[in-house]
Design a protein around this motif. Structure first.
Motif, PDB file in Angstrom:
ATOM      1  N   LYS A 136      -8.512   3.535  -9.043  1.00 11.75           N
ATOM      2  CA  LYS A 136      -7.217   2.531  -9.452  1.00 11.75           C
ATOM      3  C   LYS A 136      -7.649   1.326  -9.684  1.00 11.75           C
ATOM      4  N   LYS A 137      -8.517   0.905  -9.084  1.00  9.70           N
ATOM      5  CA  LYS A 137      -8.811  -0.498  -8.974  1.00  9.70           C
ATOM      6  C   LYS A 137      -9.812  -0.929  -9.798  1.00  9.70           C
ATOM      7  N   PHE A 138     -11.060  -0.292  -9.996  1.00  8.52           N
ATOM      8  CA  PHE A 138     -12.260  -0.323 -11.057  1.00  8.52           C
ATOM      9  C   PHE A 138     -12.303   0.200 -12.256  1.00  8.52           C
ATOM     10  N   GLY A 139     -11.435   1.252 -12.117  1.00  7.24           N
ATOM     11  CA  GLY A 139     -11.549   2.244 -13.299  1.00  7.24           C
ATOM     12  C   GLY A 139     -12.775   3.253 -13.213  1.00  7.24           C
ATOM     13  N   SER A 140     -13.105   4.067 -14.255  1.00 10.71           N
ATOM     14  CA  SER A 140     -14.013   4.894 -14.020  1.00 10.71           C
ATOM     15  C   SER A 140     -15.540   4.671 -14.874  1.00 10.71           C
ATOM     16  N   SER A 141     -15.438   3.475 -15.250  1.00  9.02           N
ATOM     17  CA  SER A 141     -16.698   3.368 -16.195  1.00  9.02           C
ATOM     18  C   SER A 141     -17.997   2.683 -15.081  1.00  9.02           C
ATOM     19  N   ILE A 142     -17.833   2.563 -13.810  1.00  8.53           N
ATOM     20  CA  ILE A 142     -18.630   1.789 -12.960  1.00  8.53           C
ATOM     21  C   ILE A 142     -19.282   2.927 -12.147  1.00  8.53           C
ATOM     22  N   ILE A 177     -12.201 -10.258   2.334  1.00 12.05           N
ATOM     23  CA  ILE A 177     -11.241  -9.217   1.780  1.00 12.05           C
ATOM     24  C   ILE A 177     -11.128 -10.010   0.322  1.00 12.05           C
ATOM     25  N   CYS A 178     -11.328  -9.249  -0.841  1.00 13.29           N
ATOM     26  CA  CYS A 178     -11.342  -9.532  -1.976  1.00 13.29           C
ATOM     27  C   CYS A 178      -9.890  -9.290  -2.878  1.00 13.29           C
ATOM     28  N   SER A 179      -9.376  -8.054  -2.338  1.00 15.08           N
ATOM     29  CA  SER A 179      -8.295  -7.752  -2.930  1.00 15.08           C
ATOM     30  C   SER A 179      -7.749  -6.535  -2.152  1.00 15.08           C
ATOM     31  N   GLU A 180      -6.563  -5.845  -2.585  1.00 11.05           N
ATOM     32  CA  GLU A 180      -5.996  -4.728  -1.821  1.00 11.05           C
ATOM     33  C   GLU A 180      -5.532  -3.704  -2.871  1.00 11.05           C
ATOM     34  N   ILE A 181      -5.455  -2.581  -2.571  1.00 15.05           N
ATOM     35  CA  ILE A 181      -5.260  -1.760  -3.377  1.00 15.05           C
ATOM     36  C   ILE A 181      -3.830  -0.770  -2.663  1.00 15.05           C
ATOM     37  N   LEU A 182      -2.719  -0.435  -3.192  1.00 21.03           N
ATOM     38  CA  LEU A 182      -1.775   0.637  -2.555  1.00 21.03           C
ATOM     39  C   LEU A 182      -1.886   1.725  -3.467  1.00 21.03           C
ATOM     40  N   LEU A 183      -2.096   2.706  -2.500  1.00 20.20           N
ATOM     41  CA  LEU A 183      -2.083   4.070  -3.115  1.00 20.20           C
ATOM     42  C   LEU A 183      -1.085   5.148  -2.612  1.00 20.20           C
ATOM     43  N   GLN A 184      -0.016   5.539  -3.571  1.00 20.69           N
ATOM     44  CA  GLN A 184       0.808   6.630  -3.012  1.00 20.69           C
ATOM     45  C   GLN A 184      -0.152   7.976  -2.609  1.00 20.69           C
ATOM     46  N   ILE A 214       2.389  18.041   1.013  1.00 16.29           N
ATOM     47  CA  ILE A 214       2.755  18.490   2.546  1.00 16.29           C
ATOM     48  C   ILE A 214       2.947  17.566   3.473  1.00 16.29           C
ATOM     49  N   GLU A 215       2.750  16.152   2.975  1.00 16.95           N
ATOM     50  CA  GLU A 215       2.900  15.186   3.856  1.00 16.95           C
ATOM     51  C   GLU A 215       4.440  15.011   4.147  1.00 16.95           C
ATOM     52  N   ASP A 216       4.566  14.621   5.467  1.00 18.74           N
ATOM     53  CA  ASP A 216       5.848  14.505   6.077  1.00 18.74           C
ATOM     54  C   ASP A 216       6.607  13.476   5.389  1.00 18.74           C
ATOM     55  N   ASN A 217       6.060  12.248   5.132  1.00 13.90           N
ATOM     56  CA  ASN A 217       7.125  11.338   4.813  1.00 13.90           C
ATOM     57  C   ASN A 217       6.675  11.036   3.182  1.00 13.90           C
ATOM     58  N   PRO A 218       7.913  11.550   2.268  1.00 11.55           N
ATOM     59  CA  PRO A 218       7.524  11.441   0.875  1.00 11.55           C
ATOM     60  C   PRO A 218       7.143  10.111   0.075  1.00 11.55           C
ATOM     61  N   ASN A 219       7.414   8.897   0.994  1.00  8.41           N
ATOM     62  CA  ASN A 219       6.731   7.677   0.649  1.00  8.41           C
ATOM     63  C   ASN A 219       5.650   7.310   1.413  1.00  8.41           C
ATOM     64  N   ASN A 220       4.733   8.090   1.482  1.00  8.60           N
ATOM     65  CA  ASN A 220       3.162   8.056   2.233  1.00  8.60           C
ATOM     66  C   ASN A 220       2.310   7.177   1.289  1.00  8.60           C
ATOM     67  N   VAL A 221       2.118   5.893   1.764  1.00  6.61           N
ATOM     68  CA  VAL A 221       1.351   5.019   1.201  1.00  6.61           C
ATOM     69  C   VAL A 221       0.277   4.541   1.857  1.00  6.61           C
ATOM     70  N   THR A 222      -1.025   4.543   1.173  1.00  2.00           N
ATOM     71  CA  THR A 222      -2.239   3.952   2.125  1.00  2.00           C
ATOM     72  C   THR A 222      -2.570   2.491   1.390  1.00  2.00           C
ATOM     73  N   ARG A 223      -2.730   1.533   2.210  1.00  2.05           N
ATOM     74  CA  ARG A 223      -3.417   0.273   1.641  1.00  2.05           C
ATOM     75  C   ARG A 223      -4.865   0.561   1.978  1.00  2.05           C
ATOM     76  N   PHE A 224      -5.522   0.071   0.946  1.00  2.00           N
ATOM     77  CA  PHE A 224      -6.936  -0.045   1.150  1.00  2.00           C
ATOM     78  C   PHE A 224      -7.586  -1.583   0.991  1.00  2.00           C
ATOM     79  N   LEU A 225      -8.540  -2.086   1.337  1.00  2.00           N
ATOM     80  CA  LEU A 225      -8.981  -3.357   0.938  1.00  2.00           C
ATOM     81  C   LEU A 225     -10.161  -3.401   0.286  1.00  2.00           C
ATOM     82  N   VAL A 226     -10.450  -4.355  -0.542  1.00  2.00           N
ATOM     83  CA  VAL A 226     -11.778  -4.286  -1.267  1.00  2.00           C
ATOM     84  C   VAL A 226     -12.370  -5.447  -0.524  1.00  2.00           C
TER      85      VAL A 226
END
Length: 176
Positions: free
Chosen positions: A14-20, A69-76, A156-168
């Motif tokens: 999501k952050k860097f694409g699939s070309s790297i 920490i260079c950036s963050e990524i929020l992923l559903q 099957i997640e209990d919370n339909p708004n399940n989000v994880t925050r990742f750090l670059v």
């Protein structure tokens, strides 16, 4: 963190694409180590989930490291029950401990008799389920496709708004 098709890999795409070129790491420690030793320009690690809270091991690693920490990524995050067998044949389910926490109620209601076996990543779970006749994994749709497993039940997640925050993470500070 984790092999291809893990949620951290999806966040990286999501952050860097699939070309790297992506370097797979088995642990959060390995991600920090590989960036510190300049085997990778950046690392991506989970820091927080909306259901399970902080990933304390990632926080602990910042105490031992001078990486920035260079950036963050929020992923559903949407978890799927994947397997080569039917749902009524499942005796064990593989996944990451954080994932089991995010699907706790669904598992209790739908597969209470199945043994929950913790592994290092959702991708590792898919690899193990691929080889077993009575096992499933909780993982991403990409993991199901990558490891030729059927999606038995989606979301099957209990919370339909399940989000994880990742750090670059990286060695150099980056401008906003």
């Amino acid at each position: 963190l984790g092999p291809p098709a893990s949620f951290t890999h999806l966040a990286s795409i999501k952050k860097f694409g699939s070309s790297i070129e992506y370097l797979s790491c088995d642990s959060i420690t390995d991600v920090f180590y590989d960036v510190q030793k300049q085997r990778a320009d950046y690392g991506v690690v989970p820091i927080e989930n909306s259901t399970e809270g902080a990933v304390t091991y990632t926080l602990d690693m910042f105490i031992q490291s001078n990486l920035k920490i260079c950036s963050e990524i929020l992923l559903q995050i949407s978890h799927n029950l994947i397997a080569n067998c039917s749902k009524n044949k499942i005796k064990k389910i593989y996944s990451n401990p954080q994932v089991f926490g995010q699907c706790r109620q669904w598992l209790k209601k739908n597969l209470p008799q199945s043994a929950l076996i913790e592994v290092s990543s959702t991708t590792r779970a898919a690899q193990l389920a691929q080889r077993a006749k009575d096992a499933a994994a909780i993982a991403s749709e990409m993991a199901a496709k990558t490891y030729n497993l059927r999606i038995l039940t989606k979301s099957i997640e209990d919370n339909p708004n399940n989000v994880t925050r990742f750090l670059v993470i990286g060695k150099e500070e980056t401008p906003p």
